[in-house]
Design a protein around this motif. Structure first.
Motif, PDB file in Angstrom:
ATOM      1  N   ASP A  55      32.658  46.644  38.894  1.00  0.00           N
ATOM      2  CA  ASP A  55      33.423  47.072  40.061  1.00  0.00           C
ATOM      3  C   ASP A  55      33.169  46.036  41.150  1.00  0.00           C
ATOM      4  O   ASP A  55      32.071  45.948  41.690  1.00  0.00           O
ATOM      5  CB  ASP A  55      32.956  48.465  40.507  1.00  0.00           C
ATOM      6  N   PHE A  56      34.177  45.253  41.459  1.00  0.00           N
ATOM      7  CA  PHE A  56      33.975  44.119  42.357  1.00  0.00           C
ATOM      8  C   PHE A  56      33.764  44.533  43.814  1.00  0.00           C
ATOM      9  O   PHE A  56      33.391  43.696  44.642  1.00  0.00           O
ATOM     10  CB  PHE A  56      35.147  43.144  42.245  1.00  0.00           C
ATOM     11  N   GLN A  57      33.978  45.806  44.134  1.00  0.00           N
ATOM     12  CA  GLN A  57      33.626  46.299  45.465  1.00  0.00           C
ATOM     13  C   GLN A  57      32.145  46.674  45.539  1.00  0.00           C
ATOM     14  O   GLN A  57      31.600  46.830  46.620  1.00  0.00           O
ATOM     15  CB  GLN A  57      34.492  47.493  45.842  1.00  0.00           C
ATOM     16  N   VAL A  58      31.518  46.829  44.379  1.00  0.00           N
ATOM     17  CA  VAL A  58      30.083  47.126  44.320  1.00  0.00           C
ATOM     18  C   VAL A  58      29.292  45.848  44.038  1.00  0.00           C
ATOM     19  O   VAL A  58      28.315  45.534  44.721  1.00  0.00           O
ATOM     20  CB  VAL A  58      29.794  48.191  43.241  1.00  0.00           C
ATOM     21  N   THR A  59      29.717  45.135  43.013  1.00  0.00           N
ATOM     22  CA  THR A  59      29.097  43.858  42.662  1.00  0.00           C
ATOM     23  C   THR A  59      30.120  42.772  42.947  1.00  0.00           C
ATOM     24  O   THR A  59      30.990  42.487  42.133  1.00  0.00           O
ATOM     25  CB  THR A  59      28.700  43.836  41.173  1.00  0.00           C
ATOM     26  N   ARG A  60      30.027  42.185  44.101  1.00  0.00           N
ATOM     27  CA  ARG A  60      31.103  41.318  44.582  1.00  0.00           C
ATOM     28  C   ARG A  60      30.994  39.891  44.048  1.00  0.00           C
ATOM     29  O   ARG A  60      29.886  39.381  43.847  1.00  0.00           O
ATOM     30  CB  ARG A  60      31.114  41.276  46.125  1.00  0.00           C
ATOM     31  N   PRO A  61      32.135  39.253  43.806  1.00  0.00           N
ATOM     32  CA  PRO A  61      32.114  37.829  43.471  1.00  0.00           C
ATOM     33  C   PRO A  61      31.616  37.010  44.654  1.00  0.00           C
ATOM     34  O   PRO A  61      31.597  37.496  45.800  1.00  0.00           O
ATOM     35  CB  PRO A  61      33.582  37.520  43.142  1.00  0.00           C
ATOM     36  N   VAL A  62      31.236  35.773  44.379  1.00  0.00           N
ATOM     37  CA  VAL A  62      30.641  34.906  45.392  1.00  0.00           C
ATOM     38  C   VAL A  62      31.496  33.646  45.533  1.00  0.00           C
ATOM     39  O   VAL A  62      31.940  33.066  44.534  1.00  0.00           O
ATOM     40  CB  VAL A  62      29.196  34.524  45.000  1.00  0.00           C
ATOM     41  N   VAL A  63      31.715  33.232  46.778  1.00  0.00           N
ATOM     42  CA  VAL A  63      32.418  31.983  47.049  1.00  0.00           C
ATOM     43  C   VAL A  63      31.403  30.846  47.090  1.00  0.00           C
ATOM     44  O   VAL A  63      30.356  30.953  47.742  1.00  0.00           O
ATOM     45  CB  VAL A  63      33.185  32.050  48.382  1.00  0.00           C
ATOM     46  N   GLU A  64      31.709  29.763  46.376  1.00  0.00           N
ATOM     47  CA  GLU A  64      30.847  28.578  46.405  1.00  0.00           C
ATOM     48  C   GLU A  64      31.669  27.351  46.776  1.00  0.00           C
ATOM     49  O   GLU A  64      32.861  27.274  46.481  1.00  0.00           O
ATOM     50  CB  GLU A  64      30.185  28.360  45.042  1.00  0.00           C
ATOM     51  N   MET A  65      31.003  26.404  47.455  1.00  0.00           N
ATOM     52  CA  MET A  65      31.621  25.126  47.808  1.00  0.00           C
ATOM     53  C   MET A  65      30.993  24.056  46.937  1.00  0.00           C
ATOM     54  O   MET A  65      29.906  23.541  47.237  1.00  0.00           O
ATOM     55  CB  MET A  65      31.387  24.822  49.290  1.00  0.00           C
ATOM     56  N   GLY A  66      31.682  23.738  45.831  1.00  0.00           N
ATOM     57  CA  GLY A  66      31.094  22.835  44.854  1.00  0.00           C
ATOM     58  C   GLY A  66      30.840  21.442  45.389  1.00  0.00           C
ATOM     59  O   GLY A  66      29.761  20.882  45.217  1.00  0.00           O
ATOM     60  N   ASP A  67      31.818  20.839  46.081  1.00  0.00           N
ATOM     61  CA  ASP A  67      31.678  19.467  46.584  1.00  0.00           C
ATOM     62  C   ASP A  67      31.701  19.413  48.106  1.00  0.00           C
ATOM     63  O   ASP A  67      31.888  18.357  48.696  1.00  0.00           O
ATOM     64  CB  ASP A  67      32.785  18.581  46.008  1.00  0.00           C
ATOM     65  N   GLY A  68      31.506  20.572  48.739  1.00  0.00           N
ATOM     66  CA  GLY A  68      31.553  20.633  50.193  1.00  0.00           C
ATOM     67  C   GLY A  68      32.954  20.815  50.732  1.00  0.00           C
ATOM     68  O   GLY A  68      33.133  21.049  51.929  1.00  0.00           O
ATOM     69  N   VAL A  69      33.957  20.729  49.862  1.00  0.00           N
ATOM     70  CA  VAL A  69      35.346  20.865  50.288  1.00  0.00           C
ATOM     71  C   VAL A  69      36.076  21.930  49.465  1.00  0.00           C
ATOM     72  O   VAL A  69      36.744  22.812  49.995  1.00  0.00           O
ATOM     73  CB  VAL A  69      36.098  19.519  50.172  1.00  0.00           C
ATOM     74  N   THR A  70      35.924  21.856  48.131  1.00  0.00           N
ATOM     75  CA  THR A  70      36.645  22.743  47.230  1.00  0.00           C
ATOM     76  C   THR A  70      35.903  24.061  47.068  1.00  0.00           C
ATOM     77  O   THR A  70      34.709  24.076  46.754  1.00  0.00           O
ATOM     78  CB  THR A  70      36.812  22.084  45.850  1.00  0.00           C
ATOM     79  N   ARG A  71      36.630  25.149  47.300  1.00  0.00           N
ATOM     80  CA  ARG A  71      36.043  26.480  47.151  1.00  0.00           C
ATOM     81  C   ARG A  71      36.304  26.999  45.742  1.00  0.00           C
ATOM     82  O   ARG A  71      37.368  26.787  45.167  1.00  0.00           O
ATOM     83  CB  ARG A  71      36.659  27.454  48.161  1.00  0.00           C
ATOM     84  N   SER A  72      35.307  27.686  45.180  1.00  0.00           N
ATOM     85  CA  SER A  72      35.475  28.324  43.875  1.00  0.00           C
ATOM     86  C   SER A  72      34.887  29.731  43.933  1.00  0.00           C
ATOM     87  O   SER A  72      34.047  30.028  44.796  1.00  0.00           O
ATOM     88  CB  SER A  72      34.801  27.508  42.768  1.00  0.00           C
ATOM     89  N   ILE A  73      35.323  30.577  43.014  1.00  0.00           N
ATOM     90  CA  ILE A  73      34.840  31.949  42.936  1.00  0.00           C
ATOM     91  C   ILE A  73      33.958  32.087  41.706  1.00  0.00           C
ATOM     92  O   ILE A  73      34.362  31.721  40.600  1.00  0.00           O
ATOM     93  CB  ILE A  73      36.010  32.954  42.846  1.00  0.00           C
TER      94      ILE A  73
END
Length: 284
Positions: A55-73
């Motif tokens: 349940d992504f409202q309970v265990t939420r995904p995380v945003v990461e900045m791989g190269d300082g510019v590009t965002r990934s989930i």
């Protein structure tokens, strides 16, 4: 389910598993998997579809900045990785996950199916719980087995716990009923210092796994980190007289409860572990 390179043929594989969440006090058990994944340079095998179990409202995904510019989930999920430990005669499959929010029976059935596909006949499941054990004493490791005969063979102190269980307990039961021998090992983490990480408990689990599987474990810097952790807790306790007194009470209770022969068994086990690691050239 995502297979990264297809399922390979493995040599007498054993599964080592841990889950973040309810089963993971001080992140001691998930710390074992993170440590082994890094030290053994484990490669991905399979990733379970997070849509089915979280349940992504309970265990939420995380945003990461791989190269300082590009965002990934990064989505919460469970992954299986392959490790080939140096000096070992068998392969190790690492199962590193987050306790699922739903469909536990389907989740466990999928893992059982993967174990059968990979030829896994033994699984070691790790957990950590909060307890009234003092931080200054060796970390108690208890466990349970799917086969009562295994307890004697492994010299395993069995838990007598009854009550609510987490995914470790459910998965162990499911594996056992499906013909996969399953052992769970639980480290006791002092409840008064529950915040992660707890390298002392992680190291204690690693040592118990090594004794049980006779696979050399890479300790890395864990022994030094465990000593630094204990020293840090000593300093914190010294700043609060009530906490210091409580720790002394726990120490006295623990020392009084332990039989001399139990201490002798612990010394003998530690010496046998030292000899094995010396013979392999891994006596760090």
């Amino acid at each position: 389910m995502i297979e990264f390179e297809g399922l390979p043929e493995l040599v007498d594989p054993v599964l080592i598993a841990a889950f973040e969440g309810w089963n993971d006090a001080g992140e001691a058990s998930s710390g074992v998997l993170a440590h082994l994944e890094s030290e053994w340079k484990a490669t991905p095998l399979v990733e379970l579809d997070p849509e089915d179990y979280y349940d992504f409202q309970v265990t939420r995904p995380v945003v990461e900045m791989g190269d300082g510019v590009t965002r990934s989930i990064v989505w919460p999920t469970t992954r299986l990785l392959l490790a080939r430990p140096p000096g070992a005669k068998r392969d190790v499959v690492l199962l590193r996950g987050i306790e699922p929010n739903m469909r536990w029976r389907s989740f466990c059935a999928e893992i059982v199916g993967l174990c059968h596909d990979l030829g896994i006949e033994l699984a070691v499941l790790l957990g950590a719980l909060l307890n009234d054990s003092p931080h200054t004493r060796p970390v108690p490791i208890t466990g349970s087995v799917s086969d009562p005969g295994m307890a004697r063979a492994l010299n395993l102190e069995l838990t007598k716990y009854e009550g609510p269980t987490g995914i470790v307990g459910v998965l162990q039961h499911t594996l056992g009923t499906a013909g996969v021998q399953a052992v769970s090992l639980w480290a006791s983490v002092p409840h008064y210092v529950a915040q992660p990480p707890n390298p002392k408990a992680t190291l204690a689990l690693l040592r118990r796994i090594e004794d049980m599987l006779d696979i050399p474990m890479p300790y890395g810097d864990l022994a030094e980190e465990a000593r630094a952790w204990e020293h840090g807790v000593d300093e914190l306790a010294a700043q609060d007289s009530e906490v210091a007194e409580y720790v002394r009470e726990l120490e006295e209770r623990k020392d009084a409860a332990e039989l001399p022969e139990a201490s002798g068994d612990a010394i003998a086990a530690e010496f046998e572990r030292y000899l094995r690691r010396r013979d392999r050239g891994t006596d760090r």
